[in-house]
Design an enzyme around this catalytic site. Structure first.
Site, PDB file in Angstrom:
ATOM      1  NE  ARG A  48      -2.882   0.744   3.345  1.00 46.22           N
ATOM      2  CZ  ARG A  48      -2.161   0.986   4.434  1.00 46.22           C
ATOM      3  NH1 ARG A  48      -1.337   2.022   4.489  1.00 46.22           N
ATOM      4  NH2 ARG A  48      -2.255   0.205   5.478  1.00 46.22           N
ATOM      5  CE1 TYR A 101     -13.768  12.248 -16.914  1.00 50.25           C
ATOM      6  CE2 TYR A 101     -13.513  12.212 -14.538  1.00 50.25           C
ATOM      7  CZ  TYR A 101     -13.871  11.584 -15.711  1.00 50.25           C
ATOM      8  OH  TYR A 101     -14.319  10.301 -15.669  1.00 50.25           O
ATOM      9  CG  ASP A 173      -6.421  16.813 -15.455  1.00 53.01           C
ATOM     10  OD1 ASP A 173      -5.772  16.201 -16.326  1.00 53.01           O
ATOM     11  OD2 ASP A 173      -7.444  16.345 -14.911  1.00 53.01           O
ATOM     12  CE  LYS A 198      -9.666   9.075 -19.053  1.00 48.79           C
ATOM     13  NZ  LYS A 198      -9.959  10.358 -18.444  1.00 48.79           N
TER      14      LYS A 198
HETATM   15  C1  LIG Z   1     -10.587  10.799 -17.239  1.00 50.02           C
HETATM   16  C2  LIG Z   1     -10.107  12.059 -16.654  1.00 50.02           C
HETATM   17  C3  LIG Z   1      -9.919  12.185 -15.275  1.00 50.02           C
HETATM   18  C4  LIG Z   1     -10.270  11.081 -14.306  1.00 50.02           C
HETATM   19  O1  LIG Z   1      -9.466   9.975 -14.482  1.00 50.02           O
HETATM   20  P1  LIG Z   1      -9.923   8.452 -14.136  1.00 50.02           P
HETATM   21  O2  LIG Z   1      -8.728   7.666 -14.464  1.00 50.02           O
HETATM   22  O3  LIG Z   1     -11.104   8.160 -15.019  1.00 50.02           O
HETATM   23  O4  LIG Z   1     -10.306   8.423 -12.693  1.00 50.02           O
HETATM   24  C5  LIG Z   1      -9.401  13.374 -14.811  1.00 50.02           C
HETATM   25  N1  LIG Z   1      -9.101  14.390 -15.641  1.00 50.02           N
HETATM   26  C6  LIG Z   1      -9.293  14.307 -16.969  1.00 50.02           C
HETATM   27  C7  LIG Z   1      -8.961  15.475 -17.837  1.00 50.02           C
HETATM   28  C8  LIG Z   1      -9.806  13.148 -17.519  1.00 50.02           C
HETATM   29  O5  LIG Z   1     -10.012  13.065 -18.846  1.00 50.02           O
END
Ligand SMILES: *Cc1c(COP(=O)(O)O)cnc(C)c1O
Length: 383
Positions: A48, A101, A173, A198
């Site tokens: 963890r 998001y 982000d 992604k």
């Molecule tokens: C998908 C996404 C998230 C969240 O990520 P997860 O892996 O689905 O929890 C956060 N920010 C952006 C810009 C995203 O496209």
């Protein structure tokens, strides 16, 4: 060394025990210690807290973003959650991009507000709006650029300068462009957040997240939350993501070239009302897109003549393009944000920030661009 070399070699080395060229999946809960006095001598105690496969990915992402260190999480949302938990206390305030998001918006408005954290969802494309949103109790600025799903951009250097003046960390982000196209830390940001789900994964195989920090102190703050809340990435996910990273530049180049071709096709099509892609001259922030990033990415959105009904008919009928959430992978996906990724953002807020009912989002994949265009042409002509 250049990016394409680092994406393959940074953070990993042949396994010292066997020479295995790939970092093994260290599937273990615990690590045997040599003695009580030498506890943690090898750096690992319990999976963890830290795991060698996860650590290899953390080193690679640190290198690619140009950070001091990185902490990897079970999902992108766990990464964002860690940033909010690390830097905000009850009674404190954060400025967050008004387009982000949907899960980020939901986490702020439906979870953190329950614990007395305050938010201003500001138009972070306007530095003056960010400046005027800052209060005496503001402790964090969180921006997303390009923003999901409208692709609105935030000037990372301008917002980082404002954050610095107020001694507040600026987290960006960077999921949509990845460090191959955009490196927020070089532009003055303090933390970079990723949904590795992604483009780093790139194959629709995993969910994962990461926070890359400018300093060891910032990394310790997020790592403490990772361990305390139990949100570490699993070793299998880290292993798959390590493999995805090795082709990141090739995928980003081809997917963004495909996206540019598709955006141009859509812009010239009589059944298309509006197209948005940062690489188009018609994109309102085209200049900023060209100056702060080295590529325009592979996300496109458009509206069909005939609005929501026509858009739904297209999404339901188009070939090749899978109707699904997620983005960034080799498979091209088509998404209706209002029904899918942004369903939890209330209607008034969606309207205010430009997420229209008819908005069709494309995550352009690695297929042949002509096939992707032909499929869209058939669906548009049928409508
Ligand atoms: C998908 C996404 C998230 C969240 O990520 P997860 O892996 O689905 O929890 C956060 N920010 C952006 C810009 C995203 O496209």
């Amino acid at each position: 060394m250049r990016f394409s070399t680092r994406q393959i070699h940074a953070g990993v080395e042949p396994d010292p025990l066997t020479g295995s060229i790939l970092t093994p999946i260290y599937q273990t809960t615990t690590y045997v210690q040599d003695s009580v006095d030498e506890y943690l001598a090898k750096g690992y105690s319990y999976s963890r807290s830290a795991n060698p496969t996860v650590r290899a990915l953390e080193r690679k992402l640190t290198n690619l973003e140009g950070g001091n260190d990185c902490t990897c999480f079970a999902t992108g949302m766990a990464a964002i959650n860690a940033v909010l938990l690390a830097f905000l206390n009850a009674g404190e305030h954060a400025v967050v991009s008004d387009v982000a998001y949907g899960g980020t918006h939901r986490l702020c408005t439906q979870v953190f507000t329950r614990f007395g954290v305050e938010f201003t969802f500001a138009d972070t494309s306007d530095p003056a709006a960010v400046r005027s949103s800052i209060r005496a109790n503001t402790r964090l600025i969180l921006t997303e650029t390009p923003a999901n799903p409208t692709l609105k951009l935030t000037d990372i250097a301008a917002i980082s300068a404002i954050a610095k003046e107020h001694n507040i960390p600026h987290a960006v982000d960077n999921t949509f462009l990845t460090p191959y196209f955009q490196r927020p830390l070089e532009l003055g940001a303090d933390l970079v957040v990723h949904s590795t789900t992604k483009y780093f994964d790139g194959h629709n195989a995993t969910v994962g997240g990461a926070v890359v920090s400018r300093t060891a102190e910032l990394d310790e703050a997020t790592r403490f939350i990772q361990n305390s809340t139990g949100t570490i990435m699993s070793p299998q996910v880290a292993w798959l993501t390590l493999q995805g990273c090795k082709t990141l530049s090739v995928r980003m180049e081809k997917q963004s070239a495909n996206a540019a071709a598709i955006a141009e096709f859509l812009e010239g099509h009589p059944k298309v009302e509006r197209v948005c892609y940062p690489g188009l001259e018609s994109f309102p922030q085209h200049e900023l897109a060209s100056s702060q990033a080295s590529g325009y990415g592979a996300m496109v959105w458009f509206e069909v003549v005939g609005g929501l009904a026509a858009g739904k008919a297209l999404m339901d009928s188009v070939e090749i393009w899978a109707l699904a959430e997620n983005l960034g992978a080799v498979e091209s996906l088509i998404t209706h944000p209002v029904t899918m990724t942004h369903a939890d953002v209330d209607e008034a807020e969606r309207r205010r920030v430009g997420i229209s009912d008819g908005l069709v989002r494309l995550s352009v994949g690695l297929e042949d661009a002509d096939d992707l265009i032909a499929a869209l042409a058939v669906a548009l002509d049928a409508g």
